[in-house]
Design an enzyme around this catalytic site. Structure first.
Site, short mmCIF file in Angstrom:
data_model
loop_
_atom_site.label_atom_id
_atom_site.label_comp_id
_atom_site.label_asym_id
_atom_site.label_seq_id
_atom_site.Cartn_x
_atom_site.Cartn_y
_atom_site.Cartn_z
CD GLN A 131 -1.47 12.95 7.27
OE1 GLN A 131 -0.61 13.69 6.96
NE2 GLN A 131 -2.26 12.22 6.45
N GLY A 132 -0.91 10.93 12.06
CA GLY A 132 -0.37 9.60 12.22
C GLY A 132 -0.90 8.47 11.28
CB SER A 134 3.51 7.03 7.13
OG SER A 134 3.17 7.94 6.14
CB SER A 166 5.29 16.23 9.94
OG SER A 166 5.71 15.79 8.85
CD GLU A 249 -4.06 20.55 -1.57
OE1 GLU A 249 -4.10 20.38 -2.88
OE2 GLU A 249 -4.03 21.67 -1.01
CD GLU A 380 9.26 7.16 -7.76
OE1 GLU A 380 8.62 7.68 -6.49
OE2 GLU A 380 10.26 7.46 -8.18
C1 FAD Z 1 9.09 15.61 4.91
C2 FAD Z 1 8.00 14.43 5.15
C3 FAD Z 1 6.72 14.61 6.20
C4 FAD Z 1 5.94 13.58 6.15
N1 FAD Z 1 5.10 13.76 7.31
C5 FAD Z 1 4.07 12.63 7.35
C6 FAD Z 1 3.20 12.83 8.39
O1 FAD Z 1 2.98 14.00 9.06
N2 FAD Z 1 2.21 11.73 8.61
C7 FAD Z 1 2.41 10.53 8.02
O2 FAD Z 1 1.54 9.89 8.25
N3 FAD Z 1 3.20 10.51 6.92
C8 FAD Z 1 4.14 11.57 6.88
N4 FAD Z 1 5.13 11.19 5.76
C9 FAD Z 1 5.20 9.93 4.95
C10 FAD Z 1 4.92 10.04 3.58
O3 FAD Z 1 3.50 10.01 3.43
C11 FAD Z 1 5.60 8.55 2.93
O4 FAD Z 1 6.83 9.04 3.10
C12 FAD Z 1 5.04 8.51 1.53
O5 FAD Z 1 3.62 8.05 1.40
C13 FAD Z 1 6.02 7.36 1.05
O6 FAD Z 1 5.99 6.39 1.57
P1 FAD Z 1 7.31 5.29 2.09
O7 FAD Z 1 8.04 6.32 2.97
O8 FAD Z 1 7.00 4.23 3.24
O9 FAD Z 1 7.86 4.79 0.83
P2 FAD Z 1 7.44 3.61 0.04
O10 FAD Z 1 5.95 3.46 -0.02
O11 FAD Z 1 7.91 2.52 0.74
O12 FAD Z 1 8.08 3.78 -1.19
C14 FAD Z 1 9.36 3.57 -1.56
C15 FAD Z 1 9.61 3.76 -3.14
O13 FAD Z 1 8.96 2.84 -3.65
C16 FAD Z 1 7.83 3.70 -4.55
N5 FAD Z 1 6.69 2.96 -4.63
C17 FAD Z 1 5.75 2.77 -3.82
N6 FAD Z 1 4.71 2.41 -4.53
C18 FAD Z 1 4.69 2.17 -5.72
C19 FAD Z 1 3.96 2.00 -6.87
N7 FAD Z 1 2.82 1.42 -6.80
N8 FAD Z 1 4.31 2.04 -7.93
C20 FAD Z 1 5.59 2.91 -8.25
N9 FAD Z 1 6.59 3.11 -7.49
C21 FAD Z 1 5.88 2.71 -5.96
C22 FAD Z 1 7.79 4.93 -4.23
O14 FAD Z 1 7.54 5.95 -5.16
C23 FAD Z 1 9.37 5.19 -3.56
O15 FAD Z 1 10.17 5.66 -4.39
C24 FAD Z 1 6.09 12.37 5.60
C25 FAD Z 1 7.25 12.36 4.57
C26 FAD Z 1 7.97 13.06 4.57
C27 FAD Z 1 9.09 12.94 3.28
#
Ligand code: FAD
Length: 395
Positions: A131-132, A134, A166, A249, A380
């Site tokens: 899934q591309g 993020s 992933s 889901e 969050e």
């Molecule tokens: C094990 C794992 C597998 C993954 N696999 C995939 C995958 O296959 N494909 C894919 O596309 N993505 C994947 N992801 C990515 C995942 O979807 C993102 O990590 C997730 O959506 C959070 O985005 P970010 O890491 O950019 O953090 P950010 O969105 O930058 O968030 C940083 C912090 O700010 C907080 N925050 C952000 N917005 C708000 C708000 N509006 N209010 C309050 N707090 C907020 C968050 O809760 C977090 O604590 C994976 C992540 C993990 C950990």
């Protein structure tokens, strides 16, 4: 609400259990079981297992029969997931991007040729999907994504970067969201593509996690040419398809069964762990802690069924799913941290070391559980949804 199986459900549960017991590797779950030794071996094993599930009629349970599934209904699907987790059957997570996200999206929104081409190989484990979505600056706020898709003739030329993808390094295909209208902002001007991961211009760099495993990746796209027919839905209208993917889901997650299975393992490990002349399992404080977790898991099971019933009635998953996601991910983290406390230093020794307890399972789980409050929507973000859509609080 009656949490007992009716006769039809009990028969279904017995069938599921019998099939799993007959088909799992004979030494599965015992110390004699030889785990796959490399990520490549593991993917081969999982592809093979997916094929076994398919041949046995246990793949795509919630897919319509016309597409190779069984259309069994929400409660039966939940029962299968419970039995699967209870027996700690292979974690099909690398297959499940295909079967749980991509398949239902294509069934709902794909063109006929896309369904014919992609659904069967996905269900049989012949093609693995990733899934591309993020990007480095677009996670929770996915609509700010910047990977570009430029329409050139009958191709979309992709340039940009995805991250946290992933299994990208083990995948054959990817669902990719790109910005095809450079003038657009936020949810407008995005398109949803099916991309062959062997296309020239794709560079995949695995990211090593604190567990020591490389599960997800950075993926770079340099002039990657994707045929326009691989578009799902209309050009510039991809957000609608993204929403379909994120809402499929089906509310039948049985994470409570995985936690119960882990708790049983923990009790068994505590019985083997010496403490002050007795065992950790004899310590009244440990016993109270374990009983507390068991009670929370029972609550979680009721929440999961309540969610499934709500889905049965309304036909679409509701915001209640967010409550469950916060509950299980945080419970998982607390329980894994407590396991390390209960089992002592040996609980922290990683796999491969002769001192490791249960081949490093607890060390791995304590670290891996940290991811649960991030993927599939952070805690969050889930709390925002609960505040807004369940409690009716202002944004
Ligand atoms: C094990 C794992 C597998 C993954 N696999 C995939 C995958 O296959 N494909 C894919 O596309 N993505 C994947 N992801 C990515 C995942 O979807 C993102 O990590 C997730 O959506 C959070 O985005 P970010 O890491 O950019 O953090 P950010 O969105 O930058 O968030 C940083 C912090 O700010 C907080 N925050 C952000 N917005 C708000 C708000 N509006 N209010 C309050 N707090 C907020 C968050 O809760 C977090 O604590 C994976 C992540 C993990 C950990």
């Amino acid at each position: 609400m009656d949490l007992r199986d009716n006769p039809e459900e009990a028969a279904f549960r017995a069938d599921a259990r019998a099939w799993l017991e007959a088909n799992l590797p004979c030494d599965w779950g015992t110390p004699a079981y030889q785990k796959p030794q490399s990520p490549a071996e593991e993917v081969d094993f999982l592809r093979h297992w997916q094929r076994q599930l398919y041949d046995g009629g246990w793949a795509g349970l919630d897919w319509p029969e016309a597409y190779g599934g069984r259309d069994v209904g929400i409660i039966q699907n939940m029962i299968w997931n419970e039995e699967y987790m209870r027996l700690r059957a292979p974690n099909q997570i690398s297959m499940s991007v295909g079967t749980s996200l991509v398949g239902p999206t294509l069934i709902a929104r794909g063109e006929e040729w896309q369904k014919e081409r992609f659904l069967a190989p996905m269900l049989k484990g012949e093609e693995v999907w990733c899934q591309g979505f993020s990007e480095p600056n677009a996670g929770s706020d996915l609509a700010s994504l910047r990977t570009r898709g430029t329409l050139v003739g009958d191709e979309v030329v992709v340039n940009g970067q995805k991250t946290w993808t992933s299994f990208a390094h083990q995948s054959d295909w990817c669902i990719l969201v790109v910005r095809t209208d450079p003038e657009s902002v936020r949810h407008r001007g995005l398109s949803f593509l099916l991309v062959d991961m062997k296309t020239p211009g794709i560079t995949i760099r695995p990211l090593v996690e604190m567990t020591g495993h490389a599960w997800f990746n950075e993926v770079f796209f340099d002039d990657v040419r994707v045929p326009i027919r691989n578009l799902v839905g209309e050009i510039d209208k991809g957000w609608d398809i993204v929403m379909t993917t994120l809402s499929v889901e089906r509310g039948t997650s049985a994470q409570h069964a995985k936690l119960f299975a882990d708790l049983e393992l923990l009790i068994e490990a505590a019985r083997r762990t010496p403490r002050a002349g007795r065992t950790a399992a004899d310590d009244p404080l440990v016993r109270q802690k374990i009983a507390g977790f068991a009670a929370e898991m029972m609550v979680m099971r009721m929440g999961a069924y309540r969610n499934a019933w709500a889905l049965l009635e309304k036909g679409v998953p509701g915001p209640e799913g967010s409550t469950l996601k916060v509950f299980w991910s945080e419970l998982d983290q607390r329980m894994k941290a407590a396991a390390i406390e209960i089992l002592g230093p040996r609980g922290m020794v990683p796999e491969g070391d002769p001192l490791a307890l249960d081949d490093g399972y607890w060390a791995y789980e304590a670290l891996w559980s940290r991811a649960a409050t991030i993927y599939a929507g952070t805690s969050e973000v889930q709390r925002n949804i609960i505040a807004n859509r369940v409690l009716g609080l202002p944004r």
